[in-house]
Design an enzyme around this catalytic site. Structure first.
Site, PDB file in Angstrom:
ATOM      1  N   LEU A  64     -19.892 -29.370  27.777  1.00 26.75           N
ATOM      2  CA  LEU A  64     -20.111 -29.424  26.325  1.00 26.75           C
ATOM      3  C   LEU A  64     -20.110 -28.025  25.733  1.00 26.75           C
ATOM      4  O   LEU A  64     -20.237 -27.032  26.455  1.00 26.75           O
ATOM      5  CB  LEU A  64     -21.451 -30.129  26.067  1.00 26.75           C
ATOM      6  CG  LEU A  64     -21.475 -31.611  26.515  1.00 26.75           C
ATOM      7  CD1 LEU A  64     -22.903 -32.107  26.695  1.00 26.75           C
ATOM      8  CD2 LEU A  64     -20.710 -32.480  25.513  1.00 26.75           C
ATOM      9  N   PRO A  65     -20.002 -27.914  24.397  1.00 26.65           N
ATOM     10  CA  PRO A  65     -19.847 -26.585  23.802  1.00 26.65           C
ATOM     11  C   PRO A  65     -21.050 -25.650  24.012  1.00 26.65           C
ATOM     12  O   PRO A  65     -20.859 -24.483  24.342  1.00 26.65           O
ATOM     13  CB  PRO A  65     -19.662 -26.882  22.306  1.00 26.65           C
ATOM     14  CG  PRO A  65     -19.136 -28.281  22.253  1.00 26.65           C
ATOM     15  CD  PRO A  65     -19.764 -28.989  23.407  1.00 26.65           C
ATOM     16  N   THR A  95     -21.213 -23.598  29.431  1.00 31.63           N
ATOM     17  CA  THR A  95     -21.845 -22.270  29.364  1.00 31.63           C
ATOM     18  C   THR A  95     -22.916 -22.332  28.282  1.00 31.63           C
ATOM     19  O   THR A  95     -22.597 -22.521  27.104  1.00 31.63           O
ATOM     20  CB  THR A  95     -20.810 -21.193  28.995  1.00 31.63           C
ATOM     21  OG1 THR A  95     -19.766 -21.202  29.965  1.00 31.63           O
ATOM     22  CG2 THR A  95     -21.463 -19.814  28.956  1.00 31.63           C
ATOM     23  N   LYS A 170     -23.099 -16.079  35.122  1.00 29.41           N
ATOM     24  CA  LYS A 170     -21.935 -16.244  34.232  1.00 29.41           C
ATOM     25  C   LYS A 170     -21.960 -15.224  33.083  1.00 29.41           C
ATOM     26  O   LYS A 170     -20.959 -14.555  32.804  1.00 29.41           O
ATOM     27  CB  LYS A 170     -21.954 -17.675  33.682  1.00 29.41           C
ATOM     28  CG  LYS A 170     -21.074 -17.955  32.497  1.00 29.41           C
ATOM     29  CD  LYS A 170     -19.657 -18.228  32.895  1.00 29.41           C
ATOM     30  CE  LYS A 170     -18.767 -18.353  31.663  1.00 29.41           C
ATOM     31  NZ  LYS A 170     -17.379 -18.476  31.975  1.00 29.41           N
ATOM     32  N   LYS A 245     -18.887 -15.711  22.088  1.00 27.53           N
ATOM     33  CA  LYS A 245     -19.971 -16.640  22.428  1.00 27.53           C
ATOM     34  C   LYS A 245     -20.734 -16.133  23.662  1.00 27.53           C
ATOM     35  O   LYS A 245     -21.959 -16.064  23.677  1.00 27.53           O
ATOM     36  CB  LYS A 245     -19.398 -18.042  22.723  1.00 27.53           C
ATOM     37  CG  LYS A 245     -20.438 -19.007  23.262  1.00 27.53           C
ATOM     38  CD  LYS A 245     -19.849 -20.273  23.868  1.00 27.53           C
ATOM     39  CE  LYS A 245     -20.944 -21.024  24.627  1.00 27.53           C
ATOM     40  NZ  LYS A 245     -20.474 -22.221  25.320  1.00 27.53           N
TER      41      LYS A 245
HETATM   42  P1  NAD Z   1     -14.130 -28.025  23.869  1.00 24.07           P
HETATM   43  O1  NAD Z   1     -14.691 -27.785  22.515  1.00 24.07           O
HETATM   44  O2  NAD Z   1     -12.653 -28.141  24.042  1.00 24.07           O
HETATM   45  O3  NAD Z   1     -14.766 -29.376  24.461  1.00 24.07           O
HETATM   46  C1  NAD Z   1     -16.089 -29.802  24.227  1.00 24.07           C
HETATM   47  C2  NAD Z   1     -16.067 -31.331  24.143  1.00 24.07           C
HETATM   48  O4  NAD Z   1     -17.404 -31.795  24.013  1.00 24.07           O
HETATM   49  C3  NAD Z   1     -15.283 -31.858  22.947  1.00 24.07           C
HETATM   50  O5  NAD Z   1     -14.314 -32.797  23.371  1.00 24.07           O
HETATM   51  C4  NAD Z   1     -16.361 -32.514  22.072  1.00 24.07           C
HETATM   52  O6  NAD Z   1     -15.897 -33.652  21.351  1.00 24.07           O
HETATM   53  C5  NAD Z   1     -17.385 -32.909  23.129  1.00 24.07           C
HETATM   54  N1  NAD Z   1     -18.721 -33.112  22.580  1.00 24.07           N
HETATM   55  C6  NAD Z   1     -19.436 -32.303  21.761  1.00 24.07           C
HETATM   56  N2  NAD Z   1     -20.649 -32.862  21.501  1.00 24.07           N
HETATM   57  C7  NAD Z   1     -20.678 -34.041  22.170  1.00 24.07           C
HETATM   58  C8  NAD Z   1     -21.656 -35.070  22.299  1.00 24.07           C
HETATM   59  N3  NAD Z   1     -22.838 -35.000  21.664  1.00 24.07           N
HETATM   60  N4  NAD Z   1     -21.364 -36.142  23.056  1.00 24.07           N
HETATM   61  C9  NAD Z   1     -20.166 -36.227  23.697  1.00 24.07           C
HETATM   62  N5  NAD Z   1     -19.198 -35.292  23.617  1.00 24.07           N
HETATM   63  C10 NAD Z   1     -19.461 -34.205  22.865  1.00 24.07           C
HETATM   64  O7  NAD Z   1     -14.728 -26.881  24.805  1.00 24.07           O
HETATM   65  P2  NAD Z   1     -14.143 -26.365  26.212  1.00 24.07           P
HETATM   66  O8  NAD Z   1     -13.166 -25.287  25.995  1.00 24.07           O
HETATM   67  O9  NAD Z   1     -13.789 -27.565  27.037  1.00 24.07           O
HETATM   68  O10 NAD Z   1     -15.455 -25.640  26.796  1.00 24.07           O
HETATM   69  C11 NAD Z   1     -16.543 -26.409  27.292  1.00 24.07           C
HETATM   70  C12 NAD Z   1     -17.585 -25.459  27.864  1.00 24.07           C
HETATM   71  O11 NAD Z   1     -16.990 -24.684  28.905  1.00 24.07           O
HETATM   72  C13 NAD Z   1     -18.144 -24.452  26.846  1.00 24.07           C
HETATM   73  O12 NAD Z   1     -19.515 -24.295  27.084  1.00 24.07           O
HETATM   74  C14 NAD Z   1     -17.367 -23.174  27.138  1.00 24.07           C
HETATM   75  O13 NAD Z   1     -18.093 -22.007  26.796  1.00 24.07           O
HETATM   76  C15 NAD Z   1     -17.169 -23.279  28.639  1.00 24.07           C
HETATM   77  N6  NAD Z   1     -15.984 -22.580  29.166  1.00 24.07           N
HETATM   78  C16 NAD Z   1     -14.779 -22.689  28.556  1.00 24.07           C
HETATM   79  C17 NAD Z   1     -13.673 -22.019  29.080  1.00 24.07           C
HETATM   80  C18 NAD Z   1     -12.316 -22.129  28.414  1.00 24.07           C
HETATM   81  O14 NAD Z   1     -11.416 -21.370  28.795  1.00 24.07           O
HETATM   82  N7  NAD Z   1     -12.112 -23.052  27.471  1.00 24.07           N
HETATM   83  C19 NAD Z   1     -13.795 -21.246  30.238  1.00 24.07           C
HETATM   84  C20 NAD Z   1     -15.038 -21.157  30.875  1.00 24.07           C
HETATM   85  C21 NAD Z   1     -16.128 -21.842  30.328  1.00 24.07           C
END
Ligand code: NAD
Length: 302
Positions: A64-65, A95, A170, A245
């Site tokens: 999740l975000p 994260t 991290k 972030k």
């Molecule tokens: P994203 O925004 O693409 O995905 C998050 C998902 O969570 C979305 O599909 C959203 O609809 C869902 N969501 C939000 N609130 C919700 C709820 N209450 N119930 C159900 N679903 C819900 O984000 P991402 O890029 O997949 O990143 C996810 C996590 O991974 C973050 O914490 C980010 O910091 C971390 N991260 C991302 C990357 C990257 O390259 N994208 C790399 C390392 C770590």
């Protein structure tokens, strides 16, 4: 094994697919119906809420975000804790703040569950390829339970210690990455202004004491490392907004424990300026194109 997967965004969708492909019965939920439908088409089972997804799951994975989303999915109305079987293992791969991870772990334990924080290193391509690195915080027995599932989504699984230590690893790592990227860009900028071409500087510095990952694997100047985002108009990659972030989490955590992190704070203000200038979606190595301006923005705000 019955697994619930909640959060099917850029990262979660690829990770979830790898669990489905491995033959697990995965029930998925996301606020975005299209993301849920895509997993259903790939063999996942759908649920209308986080609680429905987790009601008979031995393991609940979240991606999740931020911390507020994890806490509400775990403990809010219609959340996981109200439905999951006693003793279920919560694996949070998002994260989030170290303090949020530690508080969630305590609350999960008081409610009869076990939790590990397992944030990842590696982006969307690594998530799809099952090649992420997981940094895991939690009790050894919880880590041992999580490991076989994490191995289906990652190639390196490291136990970092107690609850929250995965998140600590991290953000400390990413603070170092943000600082080293800026320093690498400054070194290329100086060398070029003094008359070296980028390739000559790369050839020398990549074999000298200034060598670092931002230079040799992710070079911010086009040319020396063909796969780096700098060769693709700085398309992310790892976006400026994501780096911001993680730097914000790192400096908040620094405040909470009295760590100076002065370079981390400078990096945060530089990425903040870049984000405010409308470059949040670009790869974080785009700093190479904005060194002078980001420095000006920083000194104006100082
Ligand atoms: P994203 O925004 O693409 O995905 C998050 C998902 O969570 C979305 O599909 C959203 O609809 C869902 N969501 C939000 N609130 C919700 C709820 N209450 N119930 C159900 N679903 C819900 O984000 P991402 O890029 O997949 O990143 C996810 C996590 O991974 C973050 O914490 C980010 O910091 C971390 N991260 C991302 C990357 C990257 O390259 N994208 C790399 C390392 C770590």
């Amino acid at each position: 094994m019955k697994i619930a997967f909640i959060g099917l965004g850029n990262m979660g969708s690829g990770m979830c697919l790898n669990l489905i492909k491995a033959g697990h019965e995965v029930k998925v939920f996301d606020l975005d119906d299209a993301a849920v439908d895509a997993m259903a088409a790939a063999g996942g089972k759908t649920a209308g809420s986080a609680s429905e997804a987790s009601q008979d799951a031995a393991i609940i994975v979240t991606m999740l975000p931020a911390g507020k989303h994890v806490r509400s999915v775990y403990f809010g109305e219609g959340g996981v804790a109200g439905a999951a079987p006693a003793g279920a293992l919560f694996i949070d791969c998002s994260t989030i703040a170290v303090d949020d991870a530690r508080a969630a772990s305590r609350e999960a334990s008081e409610a009869g569950f076990v939790m590990v924080d397992a944030p990842v290193s590696g982006g969307v391509a690594a998530a799809a390829a099952g090649a992420l690195t997981f940094m895991v915080g939690g009790a050894r027995e919880a880590f041992d339970r999580a490991r076989p599932i994490l191995e289906l989504m990652g190639s390196k699984i490291v136990h970092a210690g107690d609850a929250g230590n995965g998140q600590a690893a991290k953000i400390a790592n990413n603070m170092l990455l943000g600082v080293s990227m800026i320093a690498t860009c400054e070194a290329f900028d100086l060398a070029q202004k003094l008359g070296l071409d980028a390739q000559s500087f790369f050839d020398i510095a990549s074999m000298s004491s200034g060598q670092n990952w931002s230079m040799t694997s992710y070079c911010p100047v086009p040319g020396p490392v063909p796969a780096a985002p700098s060769n693709n108009d700085y398309a992310a990659g790892f976006a400026v907004s994501m780096m911001l972030k993680d730097l914000s989490l790192a400096t908040d955590a620094s405040d909470s424990v009295g760590a100076g992190s002065s370079f981390g704070r400078m990096a945060q203000s530089i990425y903040e300026a870049l984000n405010d200038q409308g470059h949040g979606g670009k790869d974080f190595s785009v700093i190479m194109q904005h060194l002078d301006r980001s420095h000006m923005a920083d000194s104006e705000s100082a």
